[in-house]
Design a protein around this motif. Structure first.
Motif, PDB file in Angstrom:
ATOM      1  N   GLU A   1       0.859  -1.182   0.000  1.00 14.21           N
ATOM      2  CA  GLU A   1       0.000   0.000   0.000  1.00 14.21           C
ATOM      3  C   GLU A   1       0.900   1.238   0.000  1.00 14.21           C
ATOM      4  O   GLU A   1       1.542   1.542   1.007  1.00 14.21           O
ATOM      5  CB  GLU A   1      -0.905   0.005   1.233  1.00 14.21           C
ATOM      6  N   LEU A   2       0.974   1.918  -1.123  1.00 16.13           N
ATOM      7  CA  LEU A   2       1.843   3.084  -1.244  1.00 16.13           C
ATOM      8  C   LEU A   2       1.118   4.353  -0.838  1.00 16.13           C
ATOM      9  O   LEU A   2      -0.093   4.494  -1.055  1.00 16.13           O
ATOM     10  CB  LEU A   2       2.349   3.223  -2.682  1.00 16.13           C
ATOM     11  N   GLY A   3       1.877   5.282  -0.255  1.00 17.40           N
ATOM     12  CA  GLY A   3       1.322   6.562   0.149  1.00 17.40           C
ATOM     13  C   GLY A   3       2.378   7.644   0.160  1.00 17.40           C
ATOM     14  O   GLY A   3       3.540   7.410  -0.210  1.00 17.40           O
TER      15      GLY A   3
ATOM     16  N   TYR B   1       2.189   4.831 -11.120  1.00 13.55           N
ATOM     17  CA  TYR B   1       1.327   4.382 -10.024  1.00 13.55           C
ATOM     18  C   TYR B   1       1.822   4.933  -8.687  1.00 13.55           C
ATOM     19  O   TYR B   1       1.024   5.433  -7.876  1.00 13.55           O
ATOM     20  CB  TYR B   1       1.292   2.858  -9.985  1.00 13.55           C
ATOM     21  N   ALA B   2       3.123   4.854  -8.463  1.00 18.54           N
ATOM     22  CA  ALA B   2       3.693   5.335  -7.205  1.00 18.54           C
ATOM     23  C   ALA B   2       3.511   6.848  -7.067  1.00 18.54           C
ATOM     24  O   ALA B   2       3.186   7.349  -5.984  1.00 18.54           O
ATOM     25  CB  ALA B   2       5.167   4.963  -7.117  1.00 18.54           C
TER      26      ALA B   2
ATOM     27  N   ASN C   1       1.138   8.628  -8.450  1.00 17.33           N
ATOM     28  CA  ASN C   1      -0.288   8.861  -8.205  1.00 17.33           C
ATOM     29  C   ASN C   1      -0.642   8.654  -6.734  1.00 17.33           C
ATOM     30  O   ASN C   1      -1.570   9.284  -6.217  1.00 17.33           O
ATOM     31  CB  ASN C   1      -1.138   7.923  -9.064  1.00 17.33           C
ATOM     32  N   ALA C   2       0.108   7.752  -6.063  1.00 12.26           N
ATOM     33  CA  ALA C   2      -0.132   7.483  -4.646  1.00 12.26           C
ATOM     34  C   ALA C   2       0.528   8.519  -3.746  1.00 12.26           C
ATOM     35  O   ALA C   2       0.379   8.464  -2.522  1.00 12.26           O
ATOM     36  CB  ALA C   2       0.374   6.086  -4.293  1.00 12.26           C
TER      37      ALA C   2
ATOM     38  N   GLU D   1      -7.643   1.974 -15.341  1.00 16.47           N
ATOM     39  CA  GLU D   1      -6.599   2.946 -15.019  1.00 16.47           C
ATOM     40  C   GLU D   1      -6.139   3.687 -16.275  1.00 16.47           C
ATOM     41  O   GLU D   1      -5.865   4.892 -16.234  1.00 16.47           O
ATOM     42  CB  GLU D   1      -5.406   2.233 -14.361  1.00 16.47           C
TER      43      GLU D   1
ATOM     44  N   ARG E   1      -5.047   7.716 -15.597  1.00 17.68           N
ATOM     45  CA  ARG E   1      -4.153   7.635 -14.442  1.00 17.68           C
ATOM     46  C   ARG E   1      -2.867   6.891 -14.785  1.00 17.68           C
ATOM     47  O   ARG E   1      -1.806   7.190 -14.230  1.00 17.68           O
ATOM     48  CB  ARG E   1      -4.876   6.958 -13.263  1.00 17.68           C
TER      49      ARG E   1
END
Length: 326
Positions: free
Chosen positions: A140-142, A163-164, A166-167, A288, A293
């Motif tokens: 779970e990336l943040g 993706y990273a 976007n997180a 996606e 995205r």
């Protein structure tokens, strides 16, 4: 129709572009007029005679390729006629036949192509994109994450960087050569480094300062992977999805001492994590892309130059997903 067939295992030159009989859809199947066909690194291994893999051709000559996008032009008995004329994309599974102007597959494998993406992008997302969706299941990336992506200019790496970001994560991209590093930077990476240059590790440390990386997405293996893992802090994760170099493994004692984890996140592990629902990964991937995205990088080759596409893949001379266009 024209198709590319492999007549004997060996070099890329054994792939021949030739006229063959048009395929016919069987019960529950459709025929697709192919606008784009995916080429995978696995295809190059199967071409040389890789034994024991479920996708290995049962007999030669054989038409390689397992990802296609185009328009349905015929349906078999018992198949819903509503598919006729629709733009679709499909992963053919272990059945080859993609390197062709026409391809047949089960209707259950079809996805409609979103209007916002073209056939080549759809092919990238049905294969490469679904793999990315499978990989990111494992973390779970943040905004607090610092992510290292190796092979960041490749098909998977390009999407992992996006993706990273976007997180909200900070992304350090590693790529082989200055032009590929530049592409990774343009793709949104906070820092892009040429892993062929020995100073990349020090450059990464300077950028991190007192911070440590939290995740390494590893597609390279070897010394590069070990150096990247050395940048992880306690609780860091080493997620392996490929390995063009030597496999990198750590003993249980090493992992405990470092305070990190290391695991392979493709193959059976990915399927198990997805609960066996690979189609759900494909649907998520296409969504996606449809929303913008994720934007796959695509390198196109003419269908007749499938041999050139294979050679480029084998020499790491490609950027993004390799696609054949009839």
């Amino acid at each position: 129709m024209h198709a590319v067939r492999l007549h004997a295992f060996g070099p890329a030159e054994n792939l021949r572009h030739e006229q063959v009989e048009d395929p016919r859809p069987g019960p529950g199947q459709v025929r697709i007029t192919v606008e784009a066909a995916g080429v995978h690194y696995l295809d190059t291994l199967l071409r040389t005679g890789l034994e024991g893999h479920p996708a290995a051709p049962a007999a030669l000559p054989s038409i390689p390729g397992r990802e296609v996008a185009g328009t349905v032009d015929a349906v078999g008995d018992g198949t819903d006629h509503d598919w006729l004329g629709k733009r679709v994309v499909a992963h053919l599974g272990m059945a080859p036949g993609g390197y062709a102007e026409l391809a047949v597959t089960d209707a259950t494998r079809l996805h409609e192509v979103p209007a916002t993406i073209d056939a080549a992008e759809a092919v990238a997302m049905i294969g490469t994109g679904r793999t990315v969706m499978g990989i990111v299941q494992f973390t779970e990336l943040g905004p607090d994450d610092v992510v290292i992506v190796s092979a960041a200019a490749g098909g998977i790496g390009t999407l992992l960087v996006q993706y990273a970001k976007n997180a909200g994560a900070t992304v350090i991209a590693l790529a082989g050569g200055p032009s590929k590093a530049a592409r990774a930077l343009a793709n949104g990476a906070d820092l892009a480094l040429d892993y062929r240059r020995p100073e990349w590790v020090e450059q990464a440390r300077d950028h991190l300062g007192d911070t440590r990386a939290t995740v390494v997405f590893d597609a390279v293996g070897g010394d590069i992977a070990r150096q990247a893992v050395d940048l992880l802090g306690k609780g860091g994760r080493h997620l392996v999805y490929g390995g063009f170099g030597d496999d990198v493994t750590f003993t249980a004692d090493e992992l405990i001492e470092r305070g990190i984890t290391s695991e392979t996140v493709v193959g059976p592990a990915m399927i198990e994590k997805a609960g066996g629902n690979i189609r759900a990964l494909e649907e998520r991937s296409l969504t996606e892309a449809a929303t913008g995205r994720l934007r796959p990088a695509v390198q196109r080759f003419p269908l007749a130059d499938a041999a050139g596409a294979h050679r480029a893949l084998e020499t790491r001379g490609t950027v993004g997903k390799v696609v054949l266009v009839p």
